[in-house]
Design a protein around this motif. Structure first.
Motif, PDB file in Angstrom:
ATOM      1  N   GLU A   1      -5.111 126.606  11.233  1.00  0.00           N
ATOM      2  CA  GLU A   1      -4.757 127.302   9.992  1.00  0.00           C
ATOM      3  C   GLU A   1      -3.522 126.680   9.342  1.00  0.00           C
ATOM      4  OE1 GLU A   1      -4.313 131.349  11.114  1.00  0.00           O
ATOM      5  OE2 GLU A   1      -6.467 131.772  11.107  1.00  0.00           O
ATOM      6  N   THR A   2      -2.581 126.218  10.158  1.00  0.00           N
ATOM      7  CA  THR A   2      -1.407 125.550   9.598  1.00  0.00           C
ATOM      8  C   THR A   2      -1.802 124.249   8.915  1.00  0.00           C
ATOM      9  OG1 THR A   2      -0.033 126.499  11.365  1.00  0.00           O
ATOM     10  CG2 THR A   2       0.900 124.662  10.118  1.00  0.00           C
ATOM     11  N   LEU A   3      -2.731 123.506   9.512  1.00  0.00           N
ATOM     12  CA  LEU A   3      -3.232 122.292   8.863  1.00  0.00           C
ATOM     13  C   LEU A   3      -3.903 122.620   7.534  1.00  0.00           C
ATOM     14  CD1 LEU A   3      -4.823 119.980  11.601  1.00  0.00           C
ATOM     15  CD2 LEU A   3      -2.724 119.622  10.296  1.00  0.00           C
ATOM     16  N   THR A   4      -4.624 123.745   7.510  1.00  0.00           N
ATOM     17  CA  THR A   4      -5.264 124.161   6.257  1.00  0.00           C
ATOM     18  C   THR A   4      -4.223 124.445   5.183  1.00  0.00           C
ATOM     19  OG1 THR A   4      -7.134 125.112   7.477  1.00  0.00           O
ATOM     20  CG2 THR A   4      -6.807 125.857   5.215  1.00  0.00           C
ATOM     21  N   GLU A   5      -3.084 125.002   5.576  1.00  0.00           N
ATOM     22  CA  GLU A   5      -2.016 125.232   4.610  1.00  0.00           C
ATOM     23  C   GLU A   5      -1.521 123.920   4.012  1.00  0.00           C
ATOM     24  OE1 GLU A   5      -0.794 127.871   3.204  1.00  0.00           O
ATOM     25  OE2 GLU A   5      -2.179 129.175   4.285  1.00  0.00           O
ATOM     26  N   PHE A   6      -1.465 122.870   4.828  1.00  0.00           N
ATOM     27  CA  PHE A   6      -1.066 121.567   4.287  1.00  0.00           C
ATOM     28  C   PHE A   6      -2.090 121.063   3.277  1.00  0.00           C
ATOM     29  CE2 PHE A   6       1.115 120.991   8.623  1.00  0.00           C
ATOM     30  CZ  PHE A   6       2.276 121.577   8.145  1.00  0.00           C
ATOM     31  N   ASN A   7      -3.377 121.323   3.555  1.00  0.00           N
ATOM     32  CA  ASN A   7      -4.407 120.998   2.568  1.00  0.00           C
ATOM     33  C   ASN A   7      -4.177 121.762   1.264  1.00  0.00           C
ATOM     34  OD1 ASN A   7      -6.717 120.487   5.146  1.00  0.00           O
ATOM     35  ND2 ASN A   7      -6.503 119.049   3.459  1.00  0.00           N
ATOM     36  N   ASN A   8      -3.797 123.037   1.402  1.00  0.00           N
ATOM     37  CA  ASN A   8      -3.544 123.847   0.208  1.00  0.00           C
ATOM     38  C   ASN A   8      -2.366 123.301  -0.594  1.00  0.00           C
ATOM     39  OD1 ASN A   8      -5.623 125.598   0.875  1.00  0.00           O
ATOM     40  ND2 ASN A   8      -4.287 127.017   1.967  1.00  0.00           N
ATOM     41  N   HIS A   9      -1.301 122.885   0.105  1.00  0.00           N
ATOM     42  CA  HIS A   9      -0.141 122.337  -0.595  1.00  0.00           C
ATOM     43  C   HIS A   9      -0.513 121.054  -1.332  1.00  0.00           C
ATOM     44  CE1 HIS A   9       2.253 124.509   2.768  1.00  0.00           C
ATOM     45  NE2 HIS A   9       2.053 125.307   1.735  1.00  0.00           N
ATOM     46  N   GLN A  10      -1.312 120.224  -0.670  1.00  0.00           N
ATOM     47  CA  GLN A  10      -1.722 118.992  -1.342  1.00  0.00           C
ATOM     48  C   GLN A  10      -2.614 119.303  -2.539  1.00  0.00           C
ATOM     49  OE1 GLN A  10      -3.643 116.071   1.150  1.00  0.00           O
ATOM     50  NE2 GLN A  10      -4.190 114.755  -0.574  1.00  0.00           N
ATOM     51  N   GLY A  11      -3.558 120.213  -2.352  1.00  0.00           N
ATOM     52  CA  GLY A  11      -4.470 120.540  -3.445  1.00  0.00           C
ATOM     53  C   GLY A  11      -3.756 121.149  -4.642  1.00  0.00           C
ATOM     54  N   LYS A  12      -2.792 122.026  -4.399  1.00  0.00           N
ATOM     55  CA  LYS A  12      -2.046 122.628  -5.498  1.00  0.00           C
ATOM     56  C   LYS A  12      -1.218 121.579  -6.240  1.00  0.00           C
ATOM     57  CE  LYS A  12      -1.693 127.198  -3.330  1.00  0.00           C
ATOM     58  NZ  LYS A  12      -0.775 128.184  -2.691  1.00  0.00           N
ATOM     59  N   SER A  13      -0.633 120.662  -5.475  1.00  0.00           N
ATOM     60  CA  SER A  13       0.145 119.593  -6.116  1.00  0.00           C
ATOM     61  C   SER A  13      -0.763 118.697  -6.949  1.00  0.00           C
ATOM     62  CB  SER A  13       0.875 118.769  -5.055  1.00  0.00           C
ATOM     63  OG  SER A  13       1.814 119.551  -4.338  1.00  0.00           O
ATOM     64  N   GLU A  14      -1.935 118.382  -6.418  1.00  0.00           N
ATOM     65  CA  GLU A  14      -2.876 117.538  -7.161  1.00  0.00           C
ATOM     66  C   GLU A  14      -3.367 118.242  -8.421  1.00  0.00           C
ATOM     67  OE1 GLU A  14      -5.868 116.650  -4.299  1.00  0.00           O
ATOM     68  OE2 GLU A  14      -4.829 114.873  -3.536  1.00  0.00           O
ATOM     69  N   ARG A  15      -3.505 119.556  -8.352  1.00  0.00           N
ATOM     70  CA  ARG A  15      -3.937 120.303  -9.546  1.00  0.00           C
ATOM     71  C   ARG A  15      -2.923 120.130 -10.673  1.00  0.00           C
ATOM     72  NH1 ARG A  15      -2.173 125.175 -10.652  1.00  0.00           N
ATOM     73  NH2 ARG A  15      -1.797 125.707  -8.474  1.00  0.00           N
ATOM     74  N   ILE A  16      -1.629 120.239 -10.344  1.00  0.00           N
ATOM     75  CA  ILE A  16      -0.596 120.047 -11.368  1.00  0.00           C
ATOM     76  C   ILE A  16      -0.587 118.605 -11.838  1.00  0.00           C
ATOM     77  CG2 ILE A  16       1.894 120.103 -11.804  1.00  0.00           C
ATOM     78  CD1 ILE A  16       2.086 122.386  -9.801  1.00  0.00           C
ATOM     79  N   LYS A  17      -0.707 117.678 -10.898  1.00  0.00           N
ATOM     80  CA  LYS A  17      -0.654 116.262 -11.235  1.00  0.00           C
ATOM     81  C   LYS A  17      -1.817 115.851 -12.132  1.00  0.00           C
ATOM     82  CE  LYS A  17       0.414 111.844 -10.788  1.00  0.00           C
ATOM     83  NZ  LYS A  17       1.670 111.237 -11.282  1.00  0.00           N
ATOM     84  N   ASN A  18      -3.011 116.332 -11.823  1.00  0.00           N
ATOM     85  CA  ASN A  18      -4.221 115.862 -12.495  1.00  0.00           C
ATOM     86  C   ASN A  18      -4.616 116.707 -13.696  1.00  0.00           C
ATOM     87  OD1 ASN A  18      -4.471 113.828 -10.535  1.00  0.00           O
ATOM     88  ND2 ASN A  18      -5.637 115.171  -9.183  1.00  0.00           N
ATOM     89  N   THR A  19      -3.918 117.801 -13.927  1.00  0.00           N
ATOM     90  CA  THR A  19      -4.200 118.641 -15.092  1.00  0.00           C
ATOM     91  C   THR A  19      -3.044 118.505 -16.064  1.00  0.00           C
ATOM     92  OG1 THR A  19      -5.371 120.230 -13.681  1.00  0.00           O
ATOM     93  CG2 THR A  19      -4.772 120.943 -15.915  1.00  0.00           C
ATOM     94  N   PRO A  20      -3.172 117.696 -17.085  1.00  0.00           N
ATOM     95  CA  PRO A  20      -2.047 117.477 -18.001  1.00  0.00           C
ATOM     96  C   PRO A  20      -1.716 118.742 -18.778  1.00  0.00           C
ATOM     97  CG  PRO A  20      -4.029 116.460 -18.876  1.00  0.00           C
ATOM     98  CD  PRO A  20      -4.365 116.918 -17.489  1.00  0.00           C
ATOM     99  N   PHE A  21      -0.463 118.832 -19.156  1.00  0.00           N
ATOM    100  CA  PHE A  21      -0.045 119.899 -20.067  1.00  0.00           C
ATOM    101  C   PHE A  21      -0.889 119.799 -21.327  1.00  0.00           C
ATOM    102  CE2 PHE A  21       3.054 121.918 -23.000  1.00  0.00           C
ATOM    103  CZ  PHE A  21       3.307 123.074 -22.266  1.00  0.00           C
ATOM    104  N   PRO A  22      -1.376 120.924 -21.871  1.00  0.00           N
ATOM    105  CA  PRO A  22      -2.256 120.851 -23.045  1.00  0.00           C
ATOM    106  C   PRO A  22      -1.723 119.898 -24.106  1.00  0.00           C
ATOM    107  CG  PRO A  22      -2.075 123.112 -22.316  1.00  0.00           C
ATOM    108  CD  PRO A  22      -1.124 122.321 -21.471  1.00  0.00           C
ATOM    109  N   ARG A  23      -2.508 118.866 -24.391  1.00  0.00           N
ATOM    110  CA  ARG A  23      -2.036 117.809 -25.292  1.00  0.00           C
ATOM    111  C   ARG A  23      -1.662 118.308 -26.700  1.00  0.00           C
ATOM    112  NH1 ARG A  23       0.544 114.616 -22.759  1.00  0.00           N
ATOM    113  NH2 ARG A  23       0.524 116.389 -21.347  1.00  0.00           N
ATOM    114  N   PRO A  24      -2.368 119.321 -27.246  1.00  0.00           N
ATOM    115  CA  PRO A  24      -1.955 119.790 -28.583  1.00  0.00           C
ATOM    116  C   PRO A  24      -0.513 120.279 -28.627  1.00  0.00           C
ATOM    117  CG  PRO A  24      -4.168 120.559 -28.093  1.00  0.00           C
ATOM    118  CD  PRO A  24      -3.651 119.938 -26.837  1.00  0.00           C
TER     119      PRO A  24
END
Length: 318
Positions: free
Chosen positions: A201-224
């Protein structure tokens, strides 16, 4: 992350001098046309500028609040990564044991391997999220920096490092290897059923941290937001000299420059905050957090050589 209370003016001007130069030249042109060539109709009613200023301030405030939410979420994610990294070190050292209760050399090596591999994971995730650039000693300009996957090699074997770096997503590969090592420890009797599940479960939390960081990284602030905020700032700034030139004369030039600098700064704050993983001065200090985790885990292993935290350079810690 900028840590000094007072910002470096050289750093501020690095990002604003081109726009300020445009507004300065524009103000001079407006003054010259109005007073030297008697173009008295070259004005805009003050009420128009006042309404535009109010609307633009509200728009920039909303944009900056949204951008700050992204920055703060990134900081919370990496704060949790620090907490779970310490928990991982504790679990590796206290939950694993030989069936007879006497730690063997193999178990000791296994514990060290899992902790070192997690340090490699943290550094790999930092590099995975960032661009391969850094800032000079004044935090002013982009320069090539050692922000690459070479940082993880001291914590892995040569074969394992080569395998991990051959993958498109090295941090994810490291978590996979950690899971395989847990499975092996469970089969050898070093982990009970409950402890195996707990560490999984602790390893899964590391997956969650990576996934949340990637979500911010790969989802740009609305360009408009970014596009129109810059358009509105320049439109407003172009009209400002026309509102005061008749009444203020030559003093209109510094006043217009000051007003435009304020709105330009508000726009730049949002621009520099909206993407917290670009390795800019105002971004989340991933290097500092990574080194903190590394030092904590090495200390838990009883090591004496703890890496120093990155120094504050030019008011910036990376």
């Amino acid at each position: 992350m900028i840590v000094n209370r007072n910002l470096n003016w050289r750093h501020i001007l690095f990002y604003t001098w081109k726009s300020l130069l445009y507004f300065f030249i524009l103000s001079v042109i407006v003054y010259t046309l109005h007073h030297e060539f008697d173009m008295e109709k070259l004005t805009v009613p003050f009420n128009v500028i006042a309404l535009l200023s109010t609307a633009l301030a509200i728009f920039l405030g909303f944009k900056n609040n949204s951008a700050y939410d992204r920055w703060w979420e990134a900081r919370k994610i990496w704060g949790l990564l620090v907490n779970y990294s310490r928990a991982w070190g504790r679990e590796v050292l206290t939950l694993s044991q030989e069936p007879d209760g006497i730690p063997s050399e193999e178990l000791t090596a296994w514990r060290e391997r899992l902790i070192y591999r997690h340090i490699a994971f943290v550094h790999a995730l930092r590099v995975f999220l960032r661009h391969p650039h850094d800032y000079n000693e004044n935090g002013e300009d982009l320069i090539e920096a050692p922000n690459d996957y070479a940082d993880i090699r001291p914590f892995l074997s040569q074969e394992e490092a080569d395998e991990v770096l051959s993958k498109h997503n090295p941090p994810n590969q490291l978590l996979l290897i950690q899971g395989q090592e847990l499975q092996e420890a469970y089969q050898r009797g070093w982990l009970s059923d409950f402890r195996f599940v707990q560490m999984g479960e602790t390893l899964t939390e590391f997956n969650n941290h990576q996934g949340k960081s990637e979500r911010i990284k790969n989802t740009p602030f609305p360009r408009p937001y970014s596009f129109f905020s810059r358009v509105f700032v320049y439109l407003h700034g172009t009209l400002v000299p026309l509102a005061f030139v008749e009444e203020l004369g030559l003093f209109n030039i510094p006043l217009a420059l000051l007003i435009n600098f304020i709105f330009l700064s508000l726009d730049q704050i949002g621009e520099m905050t909206e993407d917290p993983f670009e390795n800019r001065p105002s971004d989340t200090p991933l290097t500092s957090i990574s080194v903190t985790i590394e030092g904590n885990l090495k200390e838990m292993l009883g090591e004496k050589e703890i890496p120093p935290k990155p120094v504050v350079t030019g008011g910036v810690v990376l």
